[in-house]
Design a protein around this motif. Structure first.
Motif, PDB file in Angstrom:
ATOM      1  N   LEU A   1       0.841   2.944  11.322  1.00  0.00           N
ATOM      2  CA  LEU A   1       1.020   3.854  10.284  1.00  0.00           C
ATOM      3  C   LEU A   1       2.369   3.795   9.978  1.00  0.00           C
ATOM      4  O   LEU A   1       2.819   3.804   8.942  1.00  0.00           O
ATOM      5  N   ASP A   2       3.214   3.645  10.985  1.00  0.00           N
ATOM      6  CA  ASP A   2       4.653   3.759  10.868  1.00  0.00           C
ATOM      7  C   ASP A   2       5.016   2.566  10.105  1.00  0.00           C
ATOM      8  O   ASP A   2       5.968   2.830   9.304  1.00  0.00           O
ATOM      9  N   THR A   3       4.678   1.365  10.527  1.00  0.00           N
ATOM     10  CA  THR A   3       5.207   0.182   9.914  1.00  0.00           C
ATOM     11  C   THR A   3       4.648   0.025   8.572  1.00  0.00           C
ATOM     12  O   THR A   3       5.321  -0.288   7.398  1.00  0.00           O
ATOM     13  N   LEU A   4       3.227   0.648   8.172  1.00  0.00           N
ATOM     14  CA  LEU A   4       2.841   0.905   6.914  1.00  0.00           C
ATOM     15  C   LEU A   4       3.895   1.474   5.803  1.00  0.00           C
ATOM     16  O   LEU A   4       4.303   1.181   4.936  1.00  0.00           O
ATOM     17  N   GLY A   5       4.237   2.741   6.624  1.00  0.00           N
ATOM     18  CA  GLY A   5       5.280   3.585   5.895  1.00  0.00           C
ATOM     19  C   GLY A   5       6.365   3.062   5.477  1.00  0.00           C
ATOM     20  O   GLY A   5       6.927   3.179   4.408  1.00  0.00           O
ATOM     21  N   ALA A   6       6.965   2.379   6.455  1.00  0.00           N
ATOM     22  CA  ALA A   6       8.092   1.443   6.239  1.00  0.00           C
ATOM     23  C   ALA A   6       8.285   0.415   5.187  1.00  0.00           C
ATOM     24  O   ALA A   6       8.999   0.230   4.080  1.00  0.00           O
ATOM     25  N   ILE A   7       7.005  -0.031   5.031  1.00  0.00           N
ATOM     26  CA  ILE A   7       6.816  -1.167   4.097  1.00  0.00           C
ATOM     27  C   ILE A   7       6.437  -0.608   2.518  1.00  0.00           C
ATOM     28  O   ILE A   7       6.978  -0.944   1.675  1.00  0.00           O
ATOM     29  N   ALA A   8       5.617   0.453   2.532  1.00  0.00           N
ATOM     30  CA  ALA A   8       5.285   1.089   1.549  1.00  0.00           C
ATOM     31  C   ALA A   8       6.784   1.805   0.879  1.00  0.00           C
ATOM     32  O   ALA A   8       6.979   1.589  -0.423  1.00  0.00           O
ATOM     33  N   ALA A   9       7.647   2.410   1.638  1.00  0.00           N
ATOM     34  CA  ALA A   9       9.006   2.860   1.185  1.00  0.00           C
ATOM     35  C   ALA A   9       9.905   1.734   0.597  1.00  0.00           C
ATOM     36  O   ALA A   9      10.400   1.929  -0.349  1.00  0.00           O
ATOM     37  N   ALA A  10       9.657   0.425   1.270  1.00  0.00           N
ATOM     38  CA  ALA A  10      10.409  -0.763   0.647  1.00  0.00           C
ATOM     39  C   ALA A  10       9.974  -0.951  -0.786  1.00  0.00           C
ATOM     40  O   ALA A  10      10.778  -1.318  -1.617  1.00  0.00           O
ATOM     41  N   PHE A  11       8.589  -0.952  -1.180  1.00  0.00           N
ATOM     42  CA  PHE A  11       8.024  -1.254  -2.291  1.00  0.00           C
ATOM     43  C   PHE A  11       8.079  -0.181  -3.352  1.00  0.00           C
ATOM     44  O   PHE A  11       7.698  -0.260  -4.436  1.00  0.00           O
ATOM     45  N   GLY A  12       8.206   1.042  -2.598  1.00  0.00           N
ATOM     46  CA  GLY A  12       8.024   2.390  -3.460  1.00  0.00           C
ATOM     47  C   GLY A  12       6.705   2.573  -3.795  1.00  0.00           C
ATOM     48  O   GLY A  12       6.317   3.078  -4.920  1.00  0.00           O
ATOM     49  N   VAL A  13       5.786   2.213  -2.905  1.00  0.00           N
ATOM     50  CA  VAL A  13       4.441   2.620  -3.218  1.00  0.00           C
ATOM     51  C   VAL A  13       3.655   3.631  -2.140  1.00  0.00           C
ATOM     52  O   VAL A  13       4.402   3.811  -1.222  1.00  0.00           O
TER      53      VAL A  13
END
Length: 92
Positions: free
Chosen positions: A42-54
């Motif tokens: 979930l931490d990894t997904l959170g980092a990726i989501a933040a990069a995409f702004g989603v």
């Protein structure tokens, strides 16, 4: 055919895996593994989501969505976003 939402977003943004690595503070190898179907934390997904702004839920597959409850997921998402913001400030 089940497409990977992270790869789809990356390609739609015209980003290389290296650019996503830099924006998400992850390694290229991590990005490659996730795009090849390996499960992400979930931490990894959170980092990726933040990069995409989603929202993180936009990046999750049906399988991973079914394993997490809504309230618990939201708390973990908020914690991951805080961590990404703190790490982003550090690197700036």
């Amino acid at each position: 055919m089940n497409t990977n939402p992270i790869k789809t977003l990356r390609l739609a943004s015209a980003w290389s895996q290296e650019q996503l690595e830099e924006l998400s503070s992850l390694s290229v190898r991590t990005v490659q593994r996730i795009e090849n179907g390996e499960r992400a934390s979930l931490d990894t997904l959170g980092a990726i989501a933040a990069a995409f702004g989603v929202n993180v839920t936009e990046l999750m597959t049906e399988e991973s969505e079914q394993t997490l409850s809504g309230e618990s997921l939201e708390l973990r998402v908020q914690a991951a976003k805080r961590q990404v913001r703190q790490e982003s400030r550090f690197w700036r």
